[in-house]
Motif scaffolding. Structure first.
Motif, mmCIF file in Angstrom:
data_model
loop_
_atom_site.group_PDB
_atom_site.id
_atom_site.type_symbol
_atom_site.label_atom_id
_atom_site.label_comp_id
_atom_site.label_asym_id
_atom_site.label_seq_id
_atom_site.Cartn_x
_atom_site.Cartn_y
_atom_site.Cartn_z
ATOM 1 N N GLY A 1 0.785 -1.229 0.000
ATOM 2 C CA GLY A 1 0.000 0.000 0.000
ATOM 3 C C GLY A 1 0.815 1.276 0.000
ATOM 4 O O GLY A 1 0.357 2.307 -0.506
ATOM 5 N N TYR A 2 2.026 1.240 0.553
ATOM 6 C CA TYR A 2 2.826 2.464 0.675
ATOM 7 C C TYR A 2 4.092 2.434 -0.186
ATOM 8 O O TYR A 2 5.019 3.196 0.051
ATOM 9 C CB TYR A 2 3.216 2.674 2.136
ATOM 10 N N LEU A 3 4.088 1.571 -1.206
ATOM 11 C CA LEU A 3 5.254 1.480 -2.090
ATOM 12 C C LEU A 3 5.101 2.434 -3.277
ATOM 13 O O LEU A 3 3.974 2.782 -3.666
ATOM 14 C CB LEU A 3 5.387 0.050 -2.609
ATOM 15 N N PRO A 4 6.214 2.855 -3.893
ATOM 16 C CA PRO A 4 6.120 3.662 -5.118
ATOM 17 C C PRO A 4 5.394 2.883 -6.222
ATOM 18 O O PRO A 4 5.448 1.645 -6.268
ATOM 19 C CB PRO A 4 7.599 3.910 -5.490
ATOM 20 N N TYR A 5 4.735 3.624 -7.112
ATOM 21 C CA TYR A 5 3.933 2.973 -8.143
ATOM 22 C C TYR A 5 4.785 2.444 -9.295
ATOM 23 O O TYR A 5 4.337 1.556 -10.031
ATOM 24 C CB TYR A 5 2.898 3.955 -8.716
ATOM 25 N N ASP A 6 5.995 2.977 -9.489
ATOM 26 C CA ASP A 6 6.810 2.573 -10.633
ATOM 27 C C ASP A 6 7.548 1.271 -10.342
ATOM 28 O O ASP A 6 7.347 0.624 -9.310
ATOM 29 C CB ASP A 6 7.790 3.694 -11.010
ATOM 30 N N LYS A 7 8.430 0.890 -11.260
ATOM 31 C CA LYS A 7 9.154 -0.373 -11.141
ATOM 32 C C LYS A 7 10.062 -0.415 -9.916
ATOM 33 O O LYS A 7 10.388 -1.510 -9.435
ATOM 34 C CB LYS A 7 9.982 -0.616 -12.401
ATOM 35 N N SER A 8 10.499 0.767 -9.437
ATOM 36 C CA SER A 8 11.389 0.776 -8.269
ATOM 37 C C SER A 8 10.687 0.228 -7.033
ATOM 38 O O SER A 8 11.348 -0.229 -6.090
ATOM 39 C CB SER A 8 11.902 2.193 -7.995
ATOM 40 N N GLY A 9 9.352 0.250 -7.036
ATOM 41 C CA GLY A 9 8.602 -0.291 -5.907
ATOM 42 C C GLY A 9 8.516 -1.799 -5.894
ATOM 43 O O GLY A 9 8.063 -2.393 -4.904
ATOM 44 N N ASP A 10 8.953 -2.441 -7.000
ATOM 45 C CA ASP A 10 8.892 -3.901 -7.058
ATOM 46 C C ASP A 10 9.935 -4.540 -6.144
ATOM 47 O O ASP A 10 9.648 -5.523 -5.463
ATOM 48 C CB ASP A 10 9.084 -4.385 -8.495
ATOM 49 N N TRP A 11 11.161 -3.995 -6.182
ATOM 50 C CA TRP A 11 12.236 -4.594 -5.384
ATOM 51 C C TRP A 11 13.285 -3.580 -4.934
ATOM 52 O O TRP A 11 13.865 -3.718 -3.858
ATOM 53 C CB TRP A 11 12.940 -5.700 -6.186
ATOM 54 N N LEU A 12 13.542 -2.536 -5.754
ATOM 55 C CA LEU A 12 14.634 -1.606 -5.442
ATOM 56 C C LEU A 12 14.382 -0.842 -4.147
ATOM 57 O O LEU A 12 15.294 -0.663 -3.328
ATOM 58 C CB LEU A 12 14.831 -0.629 -6.601
ATOM 59 N N TYR A 13 13.156 -0.407 -3.944
ATOM 60 C CA TYR A 13 12.839 0.350 -2.729
ATOM 61 C C TYR A 13 13.107 -0.484 -1.478
ATOM 62 O O TYR A 13 13.629 0.011 -0.481
ATOM 63 C CB TYR A 13 11.371 0.794 -2.781
#
Length: 376
Positions: free
Chosen positions: A185-197
């Motif tokens: 719910g609180y992750l970035p919407y782009d690809k960086s929210g998949d694993w990089l964050y």
């Protein structure tokens, strides 16, 4: 005229006042002449203006080199020594400018490396989405704690670092990870929210824990406990952070959004956000306690990187705060999140200005002292 006649007829004796046995015979210096007389006479003799030894009442000669009438009143510096001193002074100034330029180049390289890496990540993973600002802020925090580790382990000193701030940031990263690993719910919407964050937050926690371990372990003798005294009232020494950690936890439990639809996960993420807004207060308070006001430049980079990360997240939540609504639809959690981040930036305004001037001039960062805890 009788006097004129006698004067004209007076033979030129070698014992006369203008002869070789007059005042010319005295070899004394200026003020050291004696009143001599002609042999057999007691008359006051007039001084001779010949080329004698320079005595008063003897001969009034031209001043010798470096003195007056043969007496030296101090050696005048030669042109060679003057030029030599000027040369040494110029070399010293050039040396200082060279060191300042090296420090400035180092500062530029540190931040240039960070911005280059962040732009690379943006081009590969963001897709141009605005939520990348959350990842950018997380990268800046990780970068700041990386600098702190370089400073601590390279110098083998923990001077100027607040253990309380490190303790609070360990809580920030830990509680945020417990939320974002289990829910999205609180992750970035782009690809960086998949694993990089997630990776960035894990590395930030590792860097923070390493710096805390170094300050409390191998380099404890260099830790300035006498300056890191925030909140040490009615609590054991070193536990002053509880005055920030506990009240913020209560607020997060009462006022939090509901994006994960899970009480513990939502409270954990909210607690991390609120706590991060106050986690730097012990560090800023420690800066104020320093008598000189001088902050080590790498420590200043560390704090500036945390502040820059907060600026990035603030810019994101200014446009997205309305999404931080609770289960009843109230936007109070969003307003509180914005307010807490804004207050942190206000507290750091002075720091940002003096940090900018220090980096620009390649000089140590010197903060003014204030009577109360607040803006640094």
């Amino acid at each position: 005229h009788p006097f004129l006649s006698s004067t004209l007829l007076l033979p030129m004796s070698s014992d006369g006042p203008y002869g070789r046995h007059g005042y010319n015979a005295n070899a004394g210096g200026y003020g050291g002449a004696s009143y001599s007389s002609q042999p057999g006479g007691g008359a006051y003799m007039a001084p001779s203006y010949g080329a004698g030894q320079g005595a008063y009442g003897a001969s009034y000669s031209a001043p010798a080199a470096g003195g007056y009438g043969g007496a030296q009143y101090g050696q005048q510096p030669s042109m060679d020594s003057y030029q030599s001193e000027r040369g040494e002074e110029d070399k010293s100034k050039k040396g200082k400018k060279s060191l300042a330029l090296q420090a400035l180049n180092q500062n530029v390289l540190i931040w240039a490396g960070f911005f280059t890496a962040s732009l690379l990540v943006y081009s590969l993973l963001s897709g141009g989405d605005f939520s990348f600002l959350m990842t950018y802020g997380a990268m800046s925090r990780m970068f700041g704690f990386g600098i702190l580790n370089v400073k601590t382990f390279k110098s083998q000193r923990a001077t100027g670092v607040s253990i309380k701030t490190l303790q609070l940031y360990c809580l920030v990263f830990f509680f945020r990870l417990t939320s974002i690993i289990r829910h999205e719910g609180y992750l970035p919407y782009d690809k960086s929210g998949d694993w990089l964050y997630h990776v960035i937050e894990i590395m930030a926690l590792a860097f923070t824990a390493a710096a805390l371990w170094a300050a409390m372990g191998p380099f404890k003798r260099t830790y300035q406990a006498d300056l890191d005294t925030f909140g040490e009232m009615n609590v054991p020494a070193g536990f002053g952070a509880v005055y920030l950690a506990v009240p913020v936890l209560i607020v997060a439990a009462l006022i939090h959004p509901n994006l994960n639809s899970d009480f513990l996960s939502d409270v954990a993420w909210t607690y991390a956000m609120y706590l991060e807004s106050v986690a730097l207060i012990p560090q800023l308070y420690m800066f104020q306690k320093q008598s000189t006001g001088v902050v080590e430049l790498l420590t200043a980079h560390f704090v500036a990187a945390l502040g820059f990360g907060r600026v990035m997240e603030f810019c994101f939540w200014v446009y997205s705060y309305h999404e931080l609504a609770n289960s009843a639809g109230s936007r109070l959690p969003g307003y509180l999140a914005l307010f807490s981040q804004f207050m942190q930036l206000v507290l750091m305004l002075d720091f940002f200005w003096y940090y900018f001037m220090a980096v620009k001039n390649a000089t140590p960062l010197v903060l003014p002292s204030h009577n109360g805890m607040g803006i640094v």
